[in-house]
Design a protein around this motif. Structure first.
Motif, mmCIF file in Angstrom:
data_model
loop_
_atom_site.group_PDB
_atom_site.id
_atom_site.type_symbol
_atom_site.label_atom_id
_atom_site.label_comp_id
_atom_site.label_asym_id
_atom_site.label_seq_id
_atom_site.Cartn_x
_atom_site.Cartn_y
_atom_site.Cartn_z
ATOM 1 N N LEU A 90 0.892 -1.160 0.000
ATOM 2 C CA LEU A 90 0.000 0.000 0.000
ATOM 3 C C LEU A 90 0.928 1.206 0.000
ATOM 4 N N VAL A 91 0.818 2.016 -1.033
ATOM 5 C CA VAL A 91 1.747 3.120 -1.246
ATOM 6 C C VAL A 91 0.991 4.441 -1.199
ATOM 7 N N GLN A 92 1.586 5.415 -0.530
ATOM 8 C CA GLN A 92 1.049 6.767 -0.590
ATOM 9 C C GLN A 92 2.016 7.606 -1.396
ATOM 10 N N ALA A 93 1.499 8.166 -2.501
ATOM 11 C CA ALA A 93 2.300 9.030 -3.369
ATOM 12 C C ALA A 93 1.430 10.222 -3.746
ATOM 13 N N ILE A 132 10.431 4.746 -0.057
ATOM 14 C CA ILE A 132 10.039 6.101 0.354
ATOM 15 C C ILE A 132 11.079 7.113 -0.127
ATOM 16 N N GLY A 133 10.580 8.232 -0.673
ATOM 17 C CA GLY A 133 11.451 9.303 -1.139
ATOM 18 C C GLY A 133 11.722 9.261 -2.633
ATOM 19 N N PHE A 134 11.443 8.118 -3.283
ATOM 20 C CA PHE A 134 11.686 7.990 -4.721
ATOM 21 C C PHE A 134 10.727 8.902 -5.481
ATOM 22 N N SER A 135 11.272 9.649 -6.460
ATOM 23 C CA SER A 135 10.459 10.540 -7.291
ATOM 24 C C SER A 135 10.560 10.107 -8.745
ATOM 25 N N PHE A 136 9.459 10.280 -9.473
ATOM 26 C CA PHE A 136 9.447 9.949 -10.896
ATOM 27 C C PHE A 136 8.324 10.733 -11.570
ATOM 28 N N GLU A 137 8.296 10.644 -12.887
ATOM 29 C CA GLU A 137 7.290 11.379 -13.649
ATOM 30 C C GLU A 137 6.640 10.444 -14.670
ATOM 31 N N ILE A 138 5.308 10.545 -14.769
ATOM 32 C CA ILE A 138 4.554 9.810 -15.789
ATOM 33 C C ILE A 138 3.576 10.778 -16.425
ATOM 34 N N ASN A 139 3.603 10.847 -17.757
ATOM 35 C CA ASN A 139 2.688 11.718 -18.512
ATOM 36 C C ASN A 139 2.640 13.144 -17.974
ATOM 37 N N GLY A 140 3.787 13.675 -17.619
ATOM 38 C CA GLY A 140 3.859 15.058 -17.167
ATOM 39 C C GLY A 140 3.490 15.271 -15.707
ATOM 40 N N THR A 141 3.121 14.213 -14.998
ATOM 41 C CA THR A 141 2.781 14.327 -13.575
ATOM 42 C C THR A 141 3.938 13.783 -12.755
ATOM 43 N N LYS A 142 4.419 14.604 -11.822
ATOM 44 C CA LYS A 142 5.516 14.177 -10.952
ATOM 45 C C LYS A 142 4.924 13.483 -9.722
ATOM 46 N N TYR A 143 5.523 12.357 -9.353
ATOM 47 C CA TYR A 143 5.091 11.588 -8.184
ATOM 48 C C TYR A 143 6.250 11.456 -7.222
ATOM 49 N N LYS A 144 5.926 11.446 -5.931
ATOM 50 C CA LYS A 144 6.932 11.173 -4.903
ATOM 51 C C LYS A 144 6.318 10.192 -3.913
ATOM 52 N N ILE A 145 7.055 9.122 -3.652
ATOM 53 C CA ILE A 145 6.570 8.105 -2.716
ATOM 54 C C ILE A 145 6.732 8.648 -1.298
ATOM 55 N N GLU A 146 5.596 8.785 -0.614
ATOM 56 C CA GLU A 146 5.600 9.353 0.742
ATOM 57 C C GLU A 146 5.670 8.282 1.822
ATOM 58 N N SER A 147 5.005 7.143 1.595
ATOM 59 C CA SER A 147 5.054 6.061 2.571
ATOM 60 C C SER A 147 4.685 4.742 1.889
ATOM 61 N N VAL A 148 5.162 3.669 2.514
ATOM 62 C CA VAL A 148 4.891 2.303 2.015
ATOM 63 C C VAL A 148 4.433 1.481 3.203
ATOM 64 N N PHE A 149 3.309 0.779 3.035
ATOM 65 C CA PHE A 149 2.771 -0.069 4.107
ATOM 66 C C PHE A 149 2.743 -1.508 3.638
#
Length: 149
Positions: A90-93, A132-149
């Motif tokens: 379960l990921v929060q990004a 946690i902390g990994f950042s990436f971009e898909i289709n012009g949207t930037k994502y950052k992983i905030e937490s992993v459960f």
């Protein structure tokens, strides 16, 4: 029961309900075709049986897809906590809760929206193996992983 276990249980129930509905519909069509075979004759009869057969094939295909989704959910141990994102994480990004499992409809648990996605999807494949902390971009949207459960 943890929040992730509640999500997993909700999806398992949703999939089981779909399986039951498809099986009931297939059984009803099978019964209808038996009854139709007894009392009809001619071209109308053949057309009706053909239509029922086509519908039955569609339902069998949907049932097969749903059983594959169930098999994926059955492989997940919802009690485990992952450091790196894997099947069942379960990921929060970006404030969005993502359940890495199978492509399933969005649900709401405890007032929070959860999106289930396949590890093979574009977003799922970017998440897999990261932490946690990994950042990436898909289709012009930037994502950052905030937490992993």
């Amino acid at each position: 029961m943890t929040f992730k276990q509640k999500i997993h249980t909700h999806y398992q129930q949703q999939i089981q309900d779909k399986i039951d509905v498809f099986r009931d519909m297939i059984a009803a069509l099978t019964e209808d075709s038996k009854n139709d075979a007894k009392g009809s004759a001619g071209d109308k009869h053949e057309t009706a049986l053909s239509m029922m057969h086509i519908e039955q094939e569609k339902l069998n295909h949907k049932l097969s897809e749903t059983l594959e989704q169930k098999a994926i959910l059955d492989r997940i141990d919802a009690a485990s906590v992952h450091q790196k994102i894997a099947l069942g994480s379960l990921v929060q990004a970006n404030g969005i809760l993502l359940f890495v499992s199978a492509a399933l409809p969005k649900i709401s648990v405890e007032g929070k929206n959860i999106i289930a996605l396949s590890p093979q999807s574009p977003l799922g494949s970017k998440l897999m193996g990261n932490e946690i902390g990994f950042s990436f971009e898909i289709n012009g949207t930037k994502y950052k992983i905030e937490s992993v459960f």
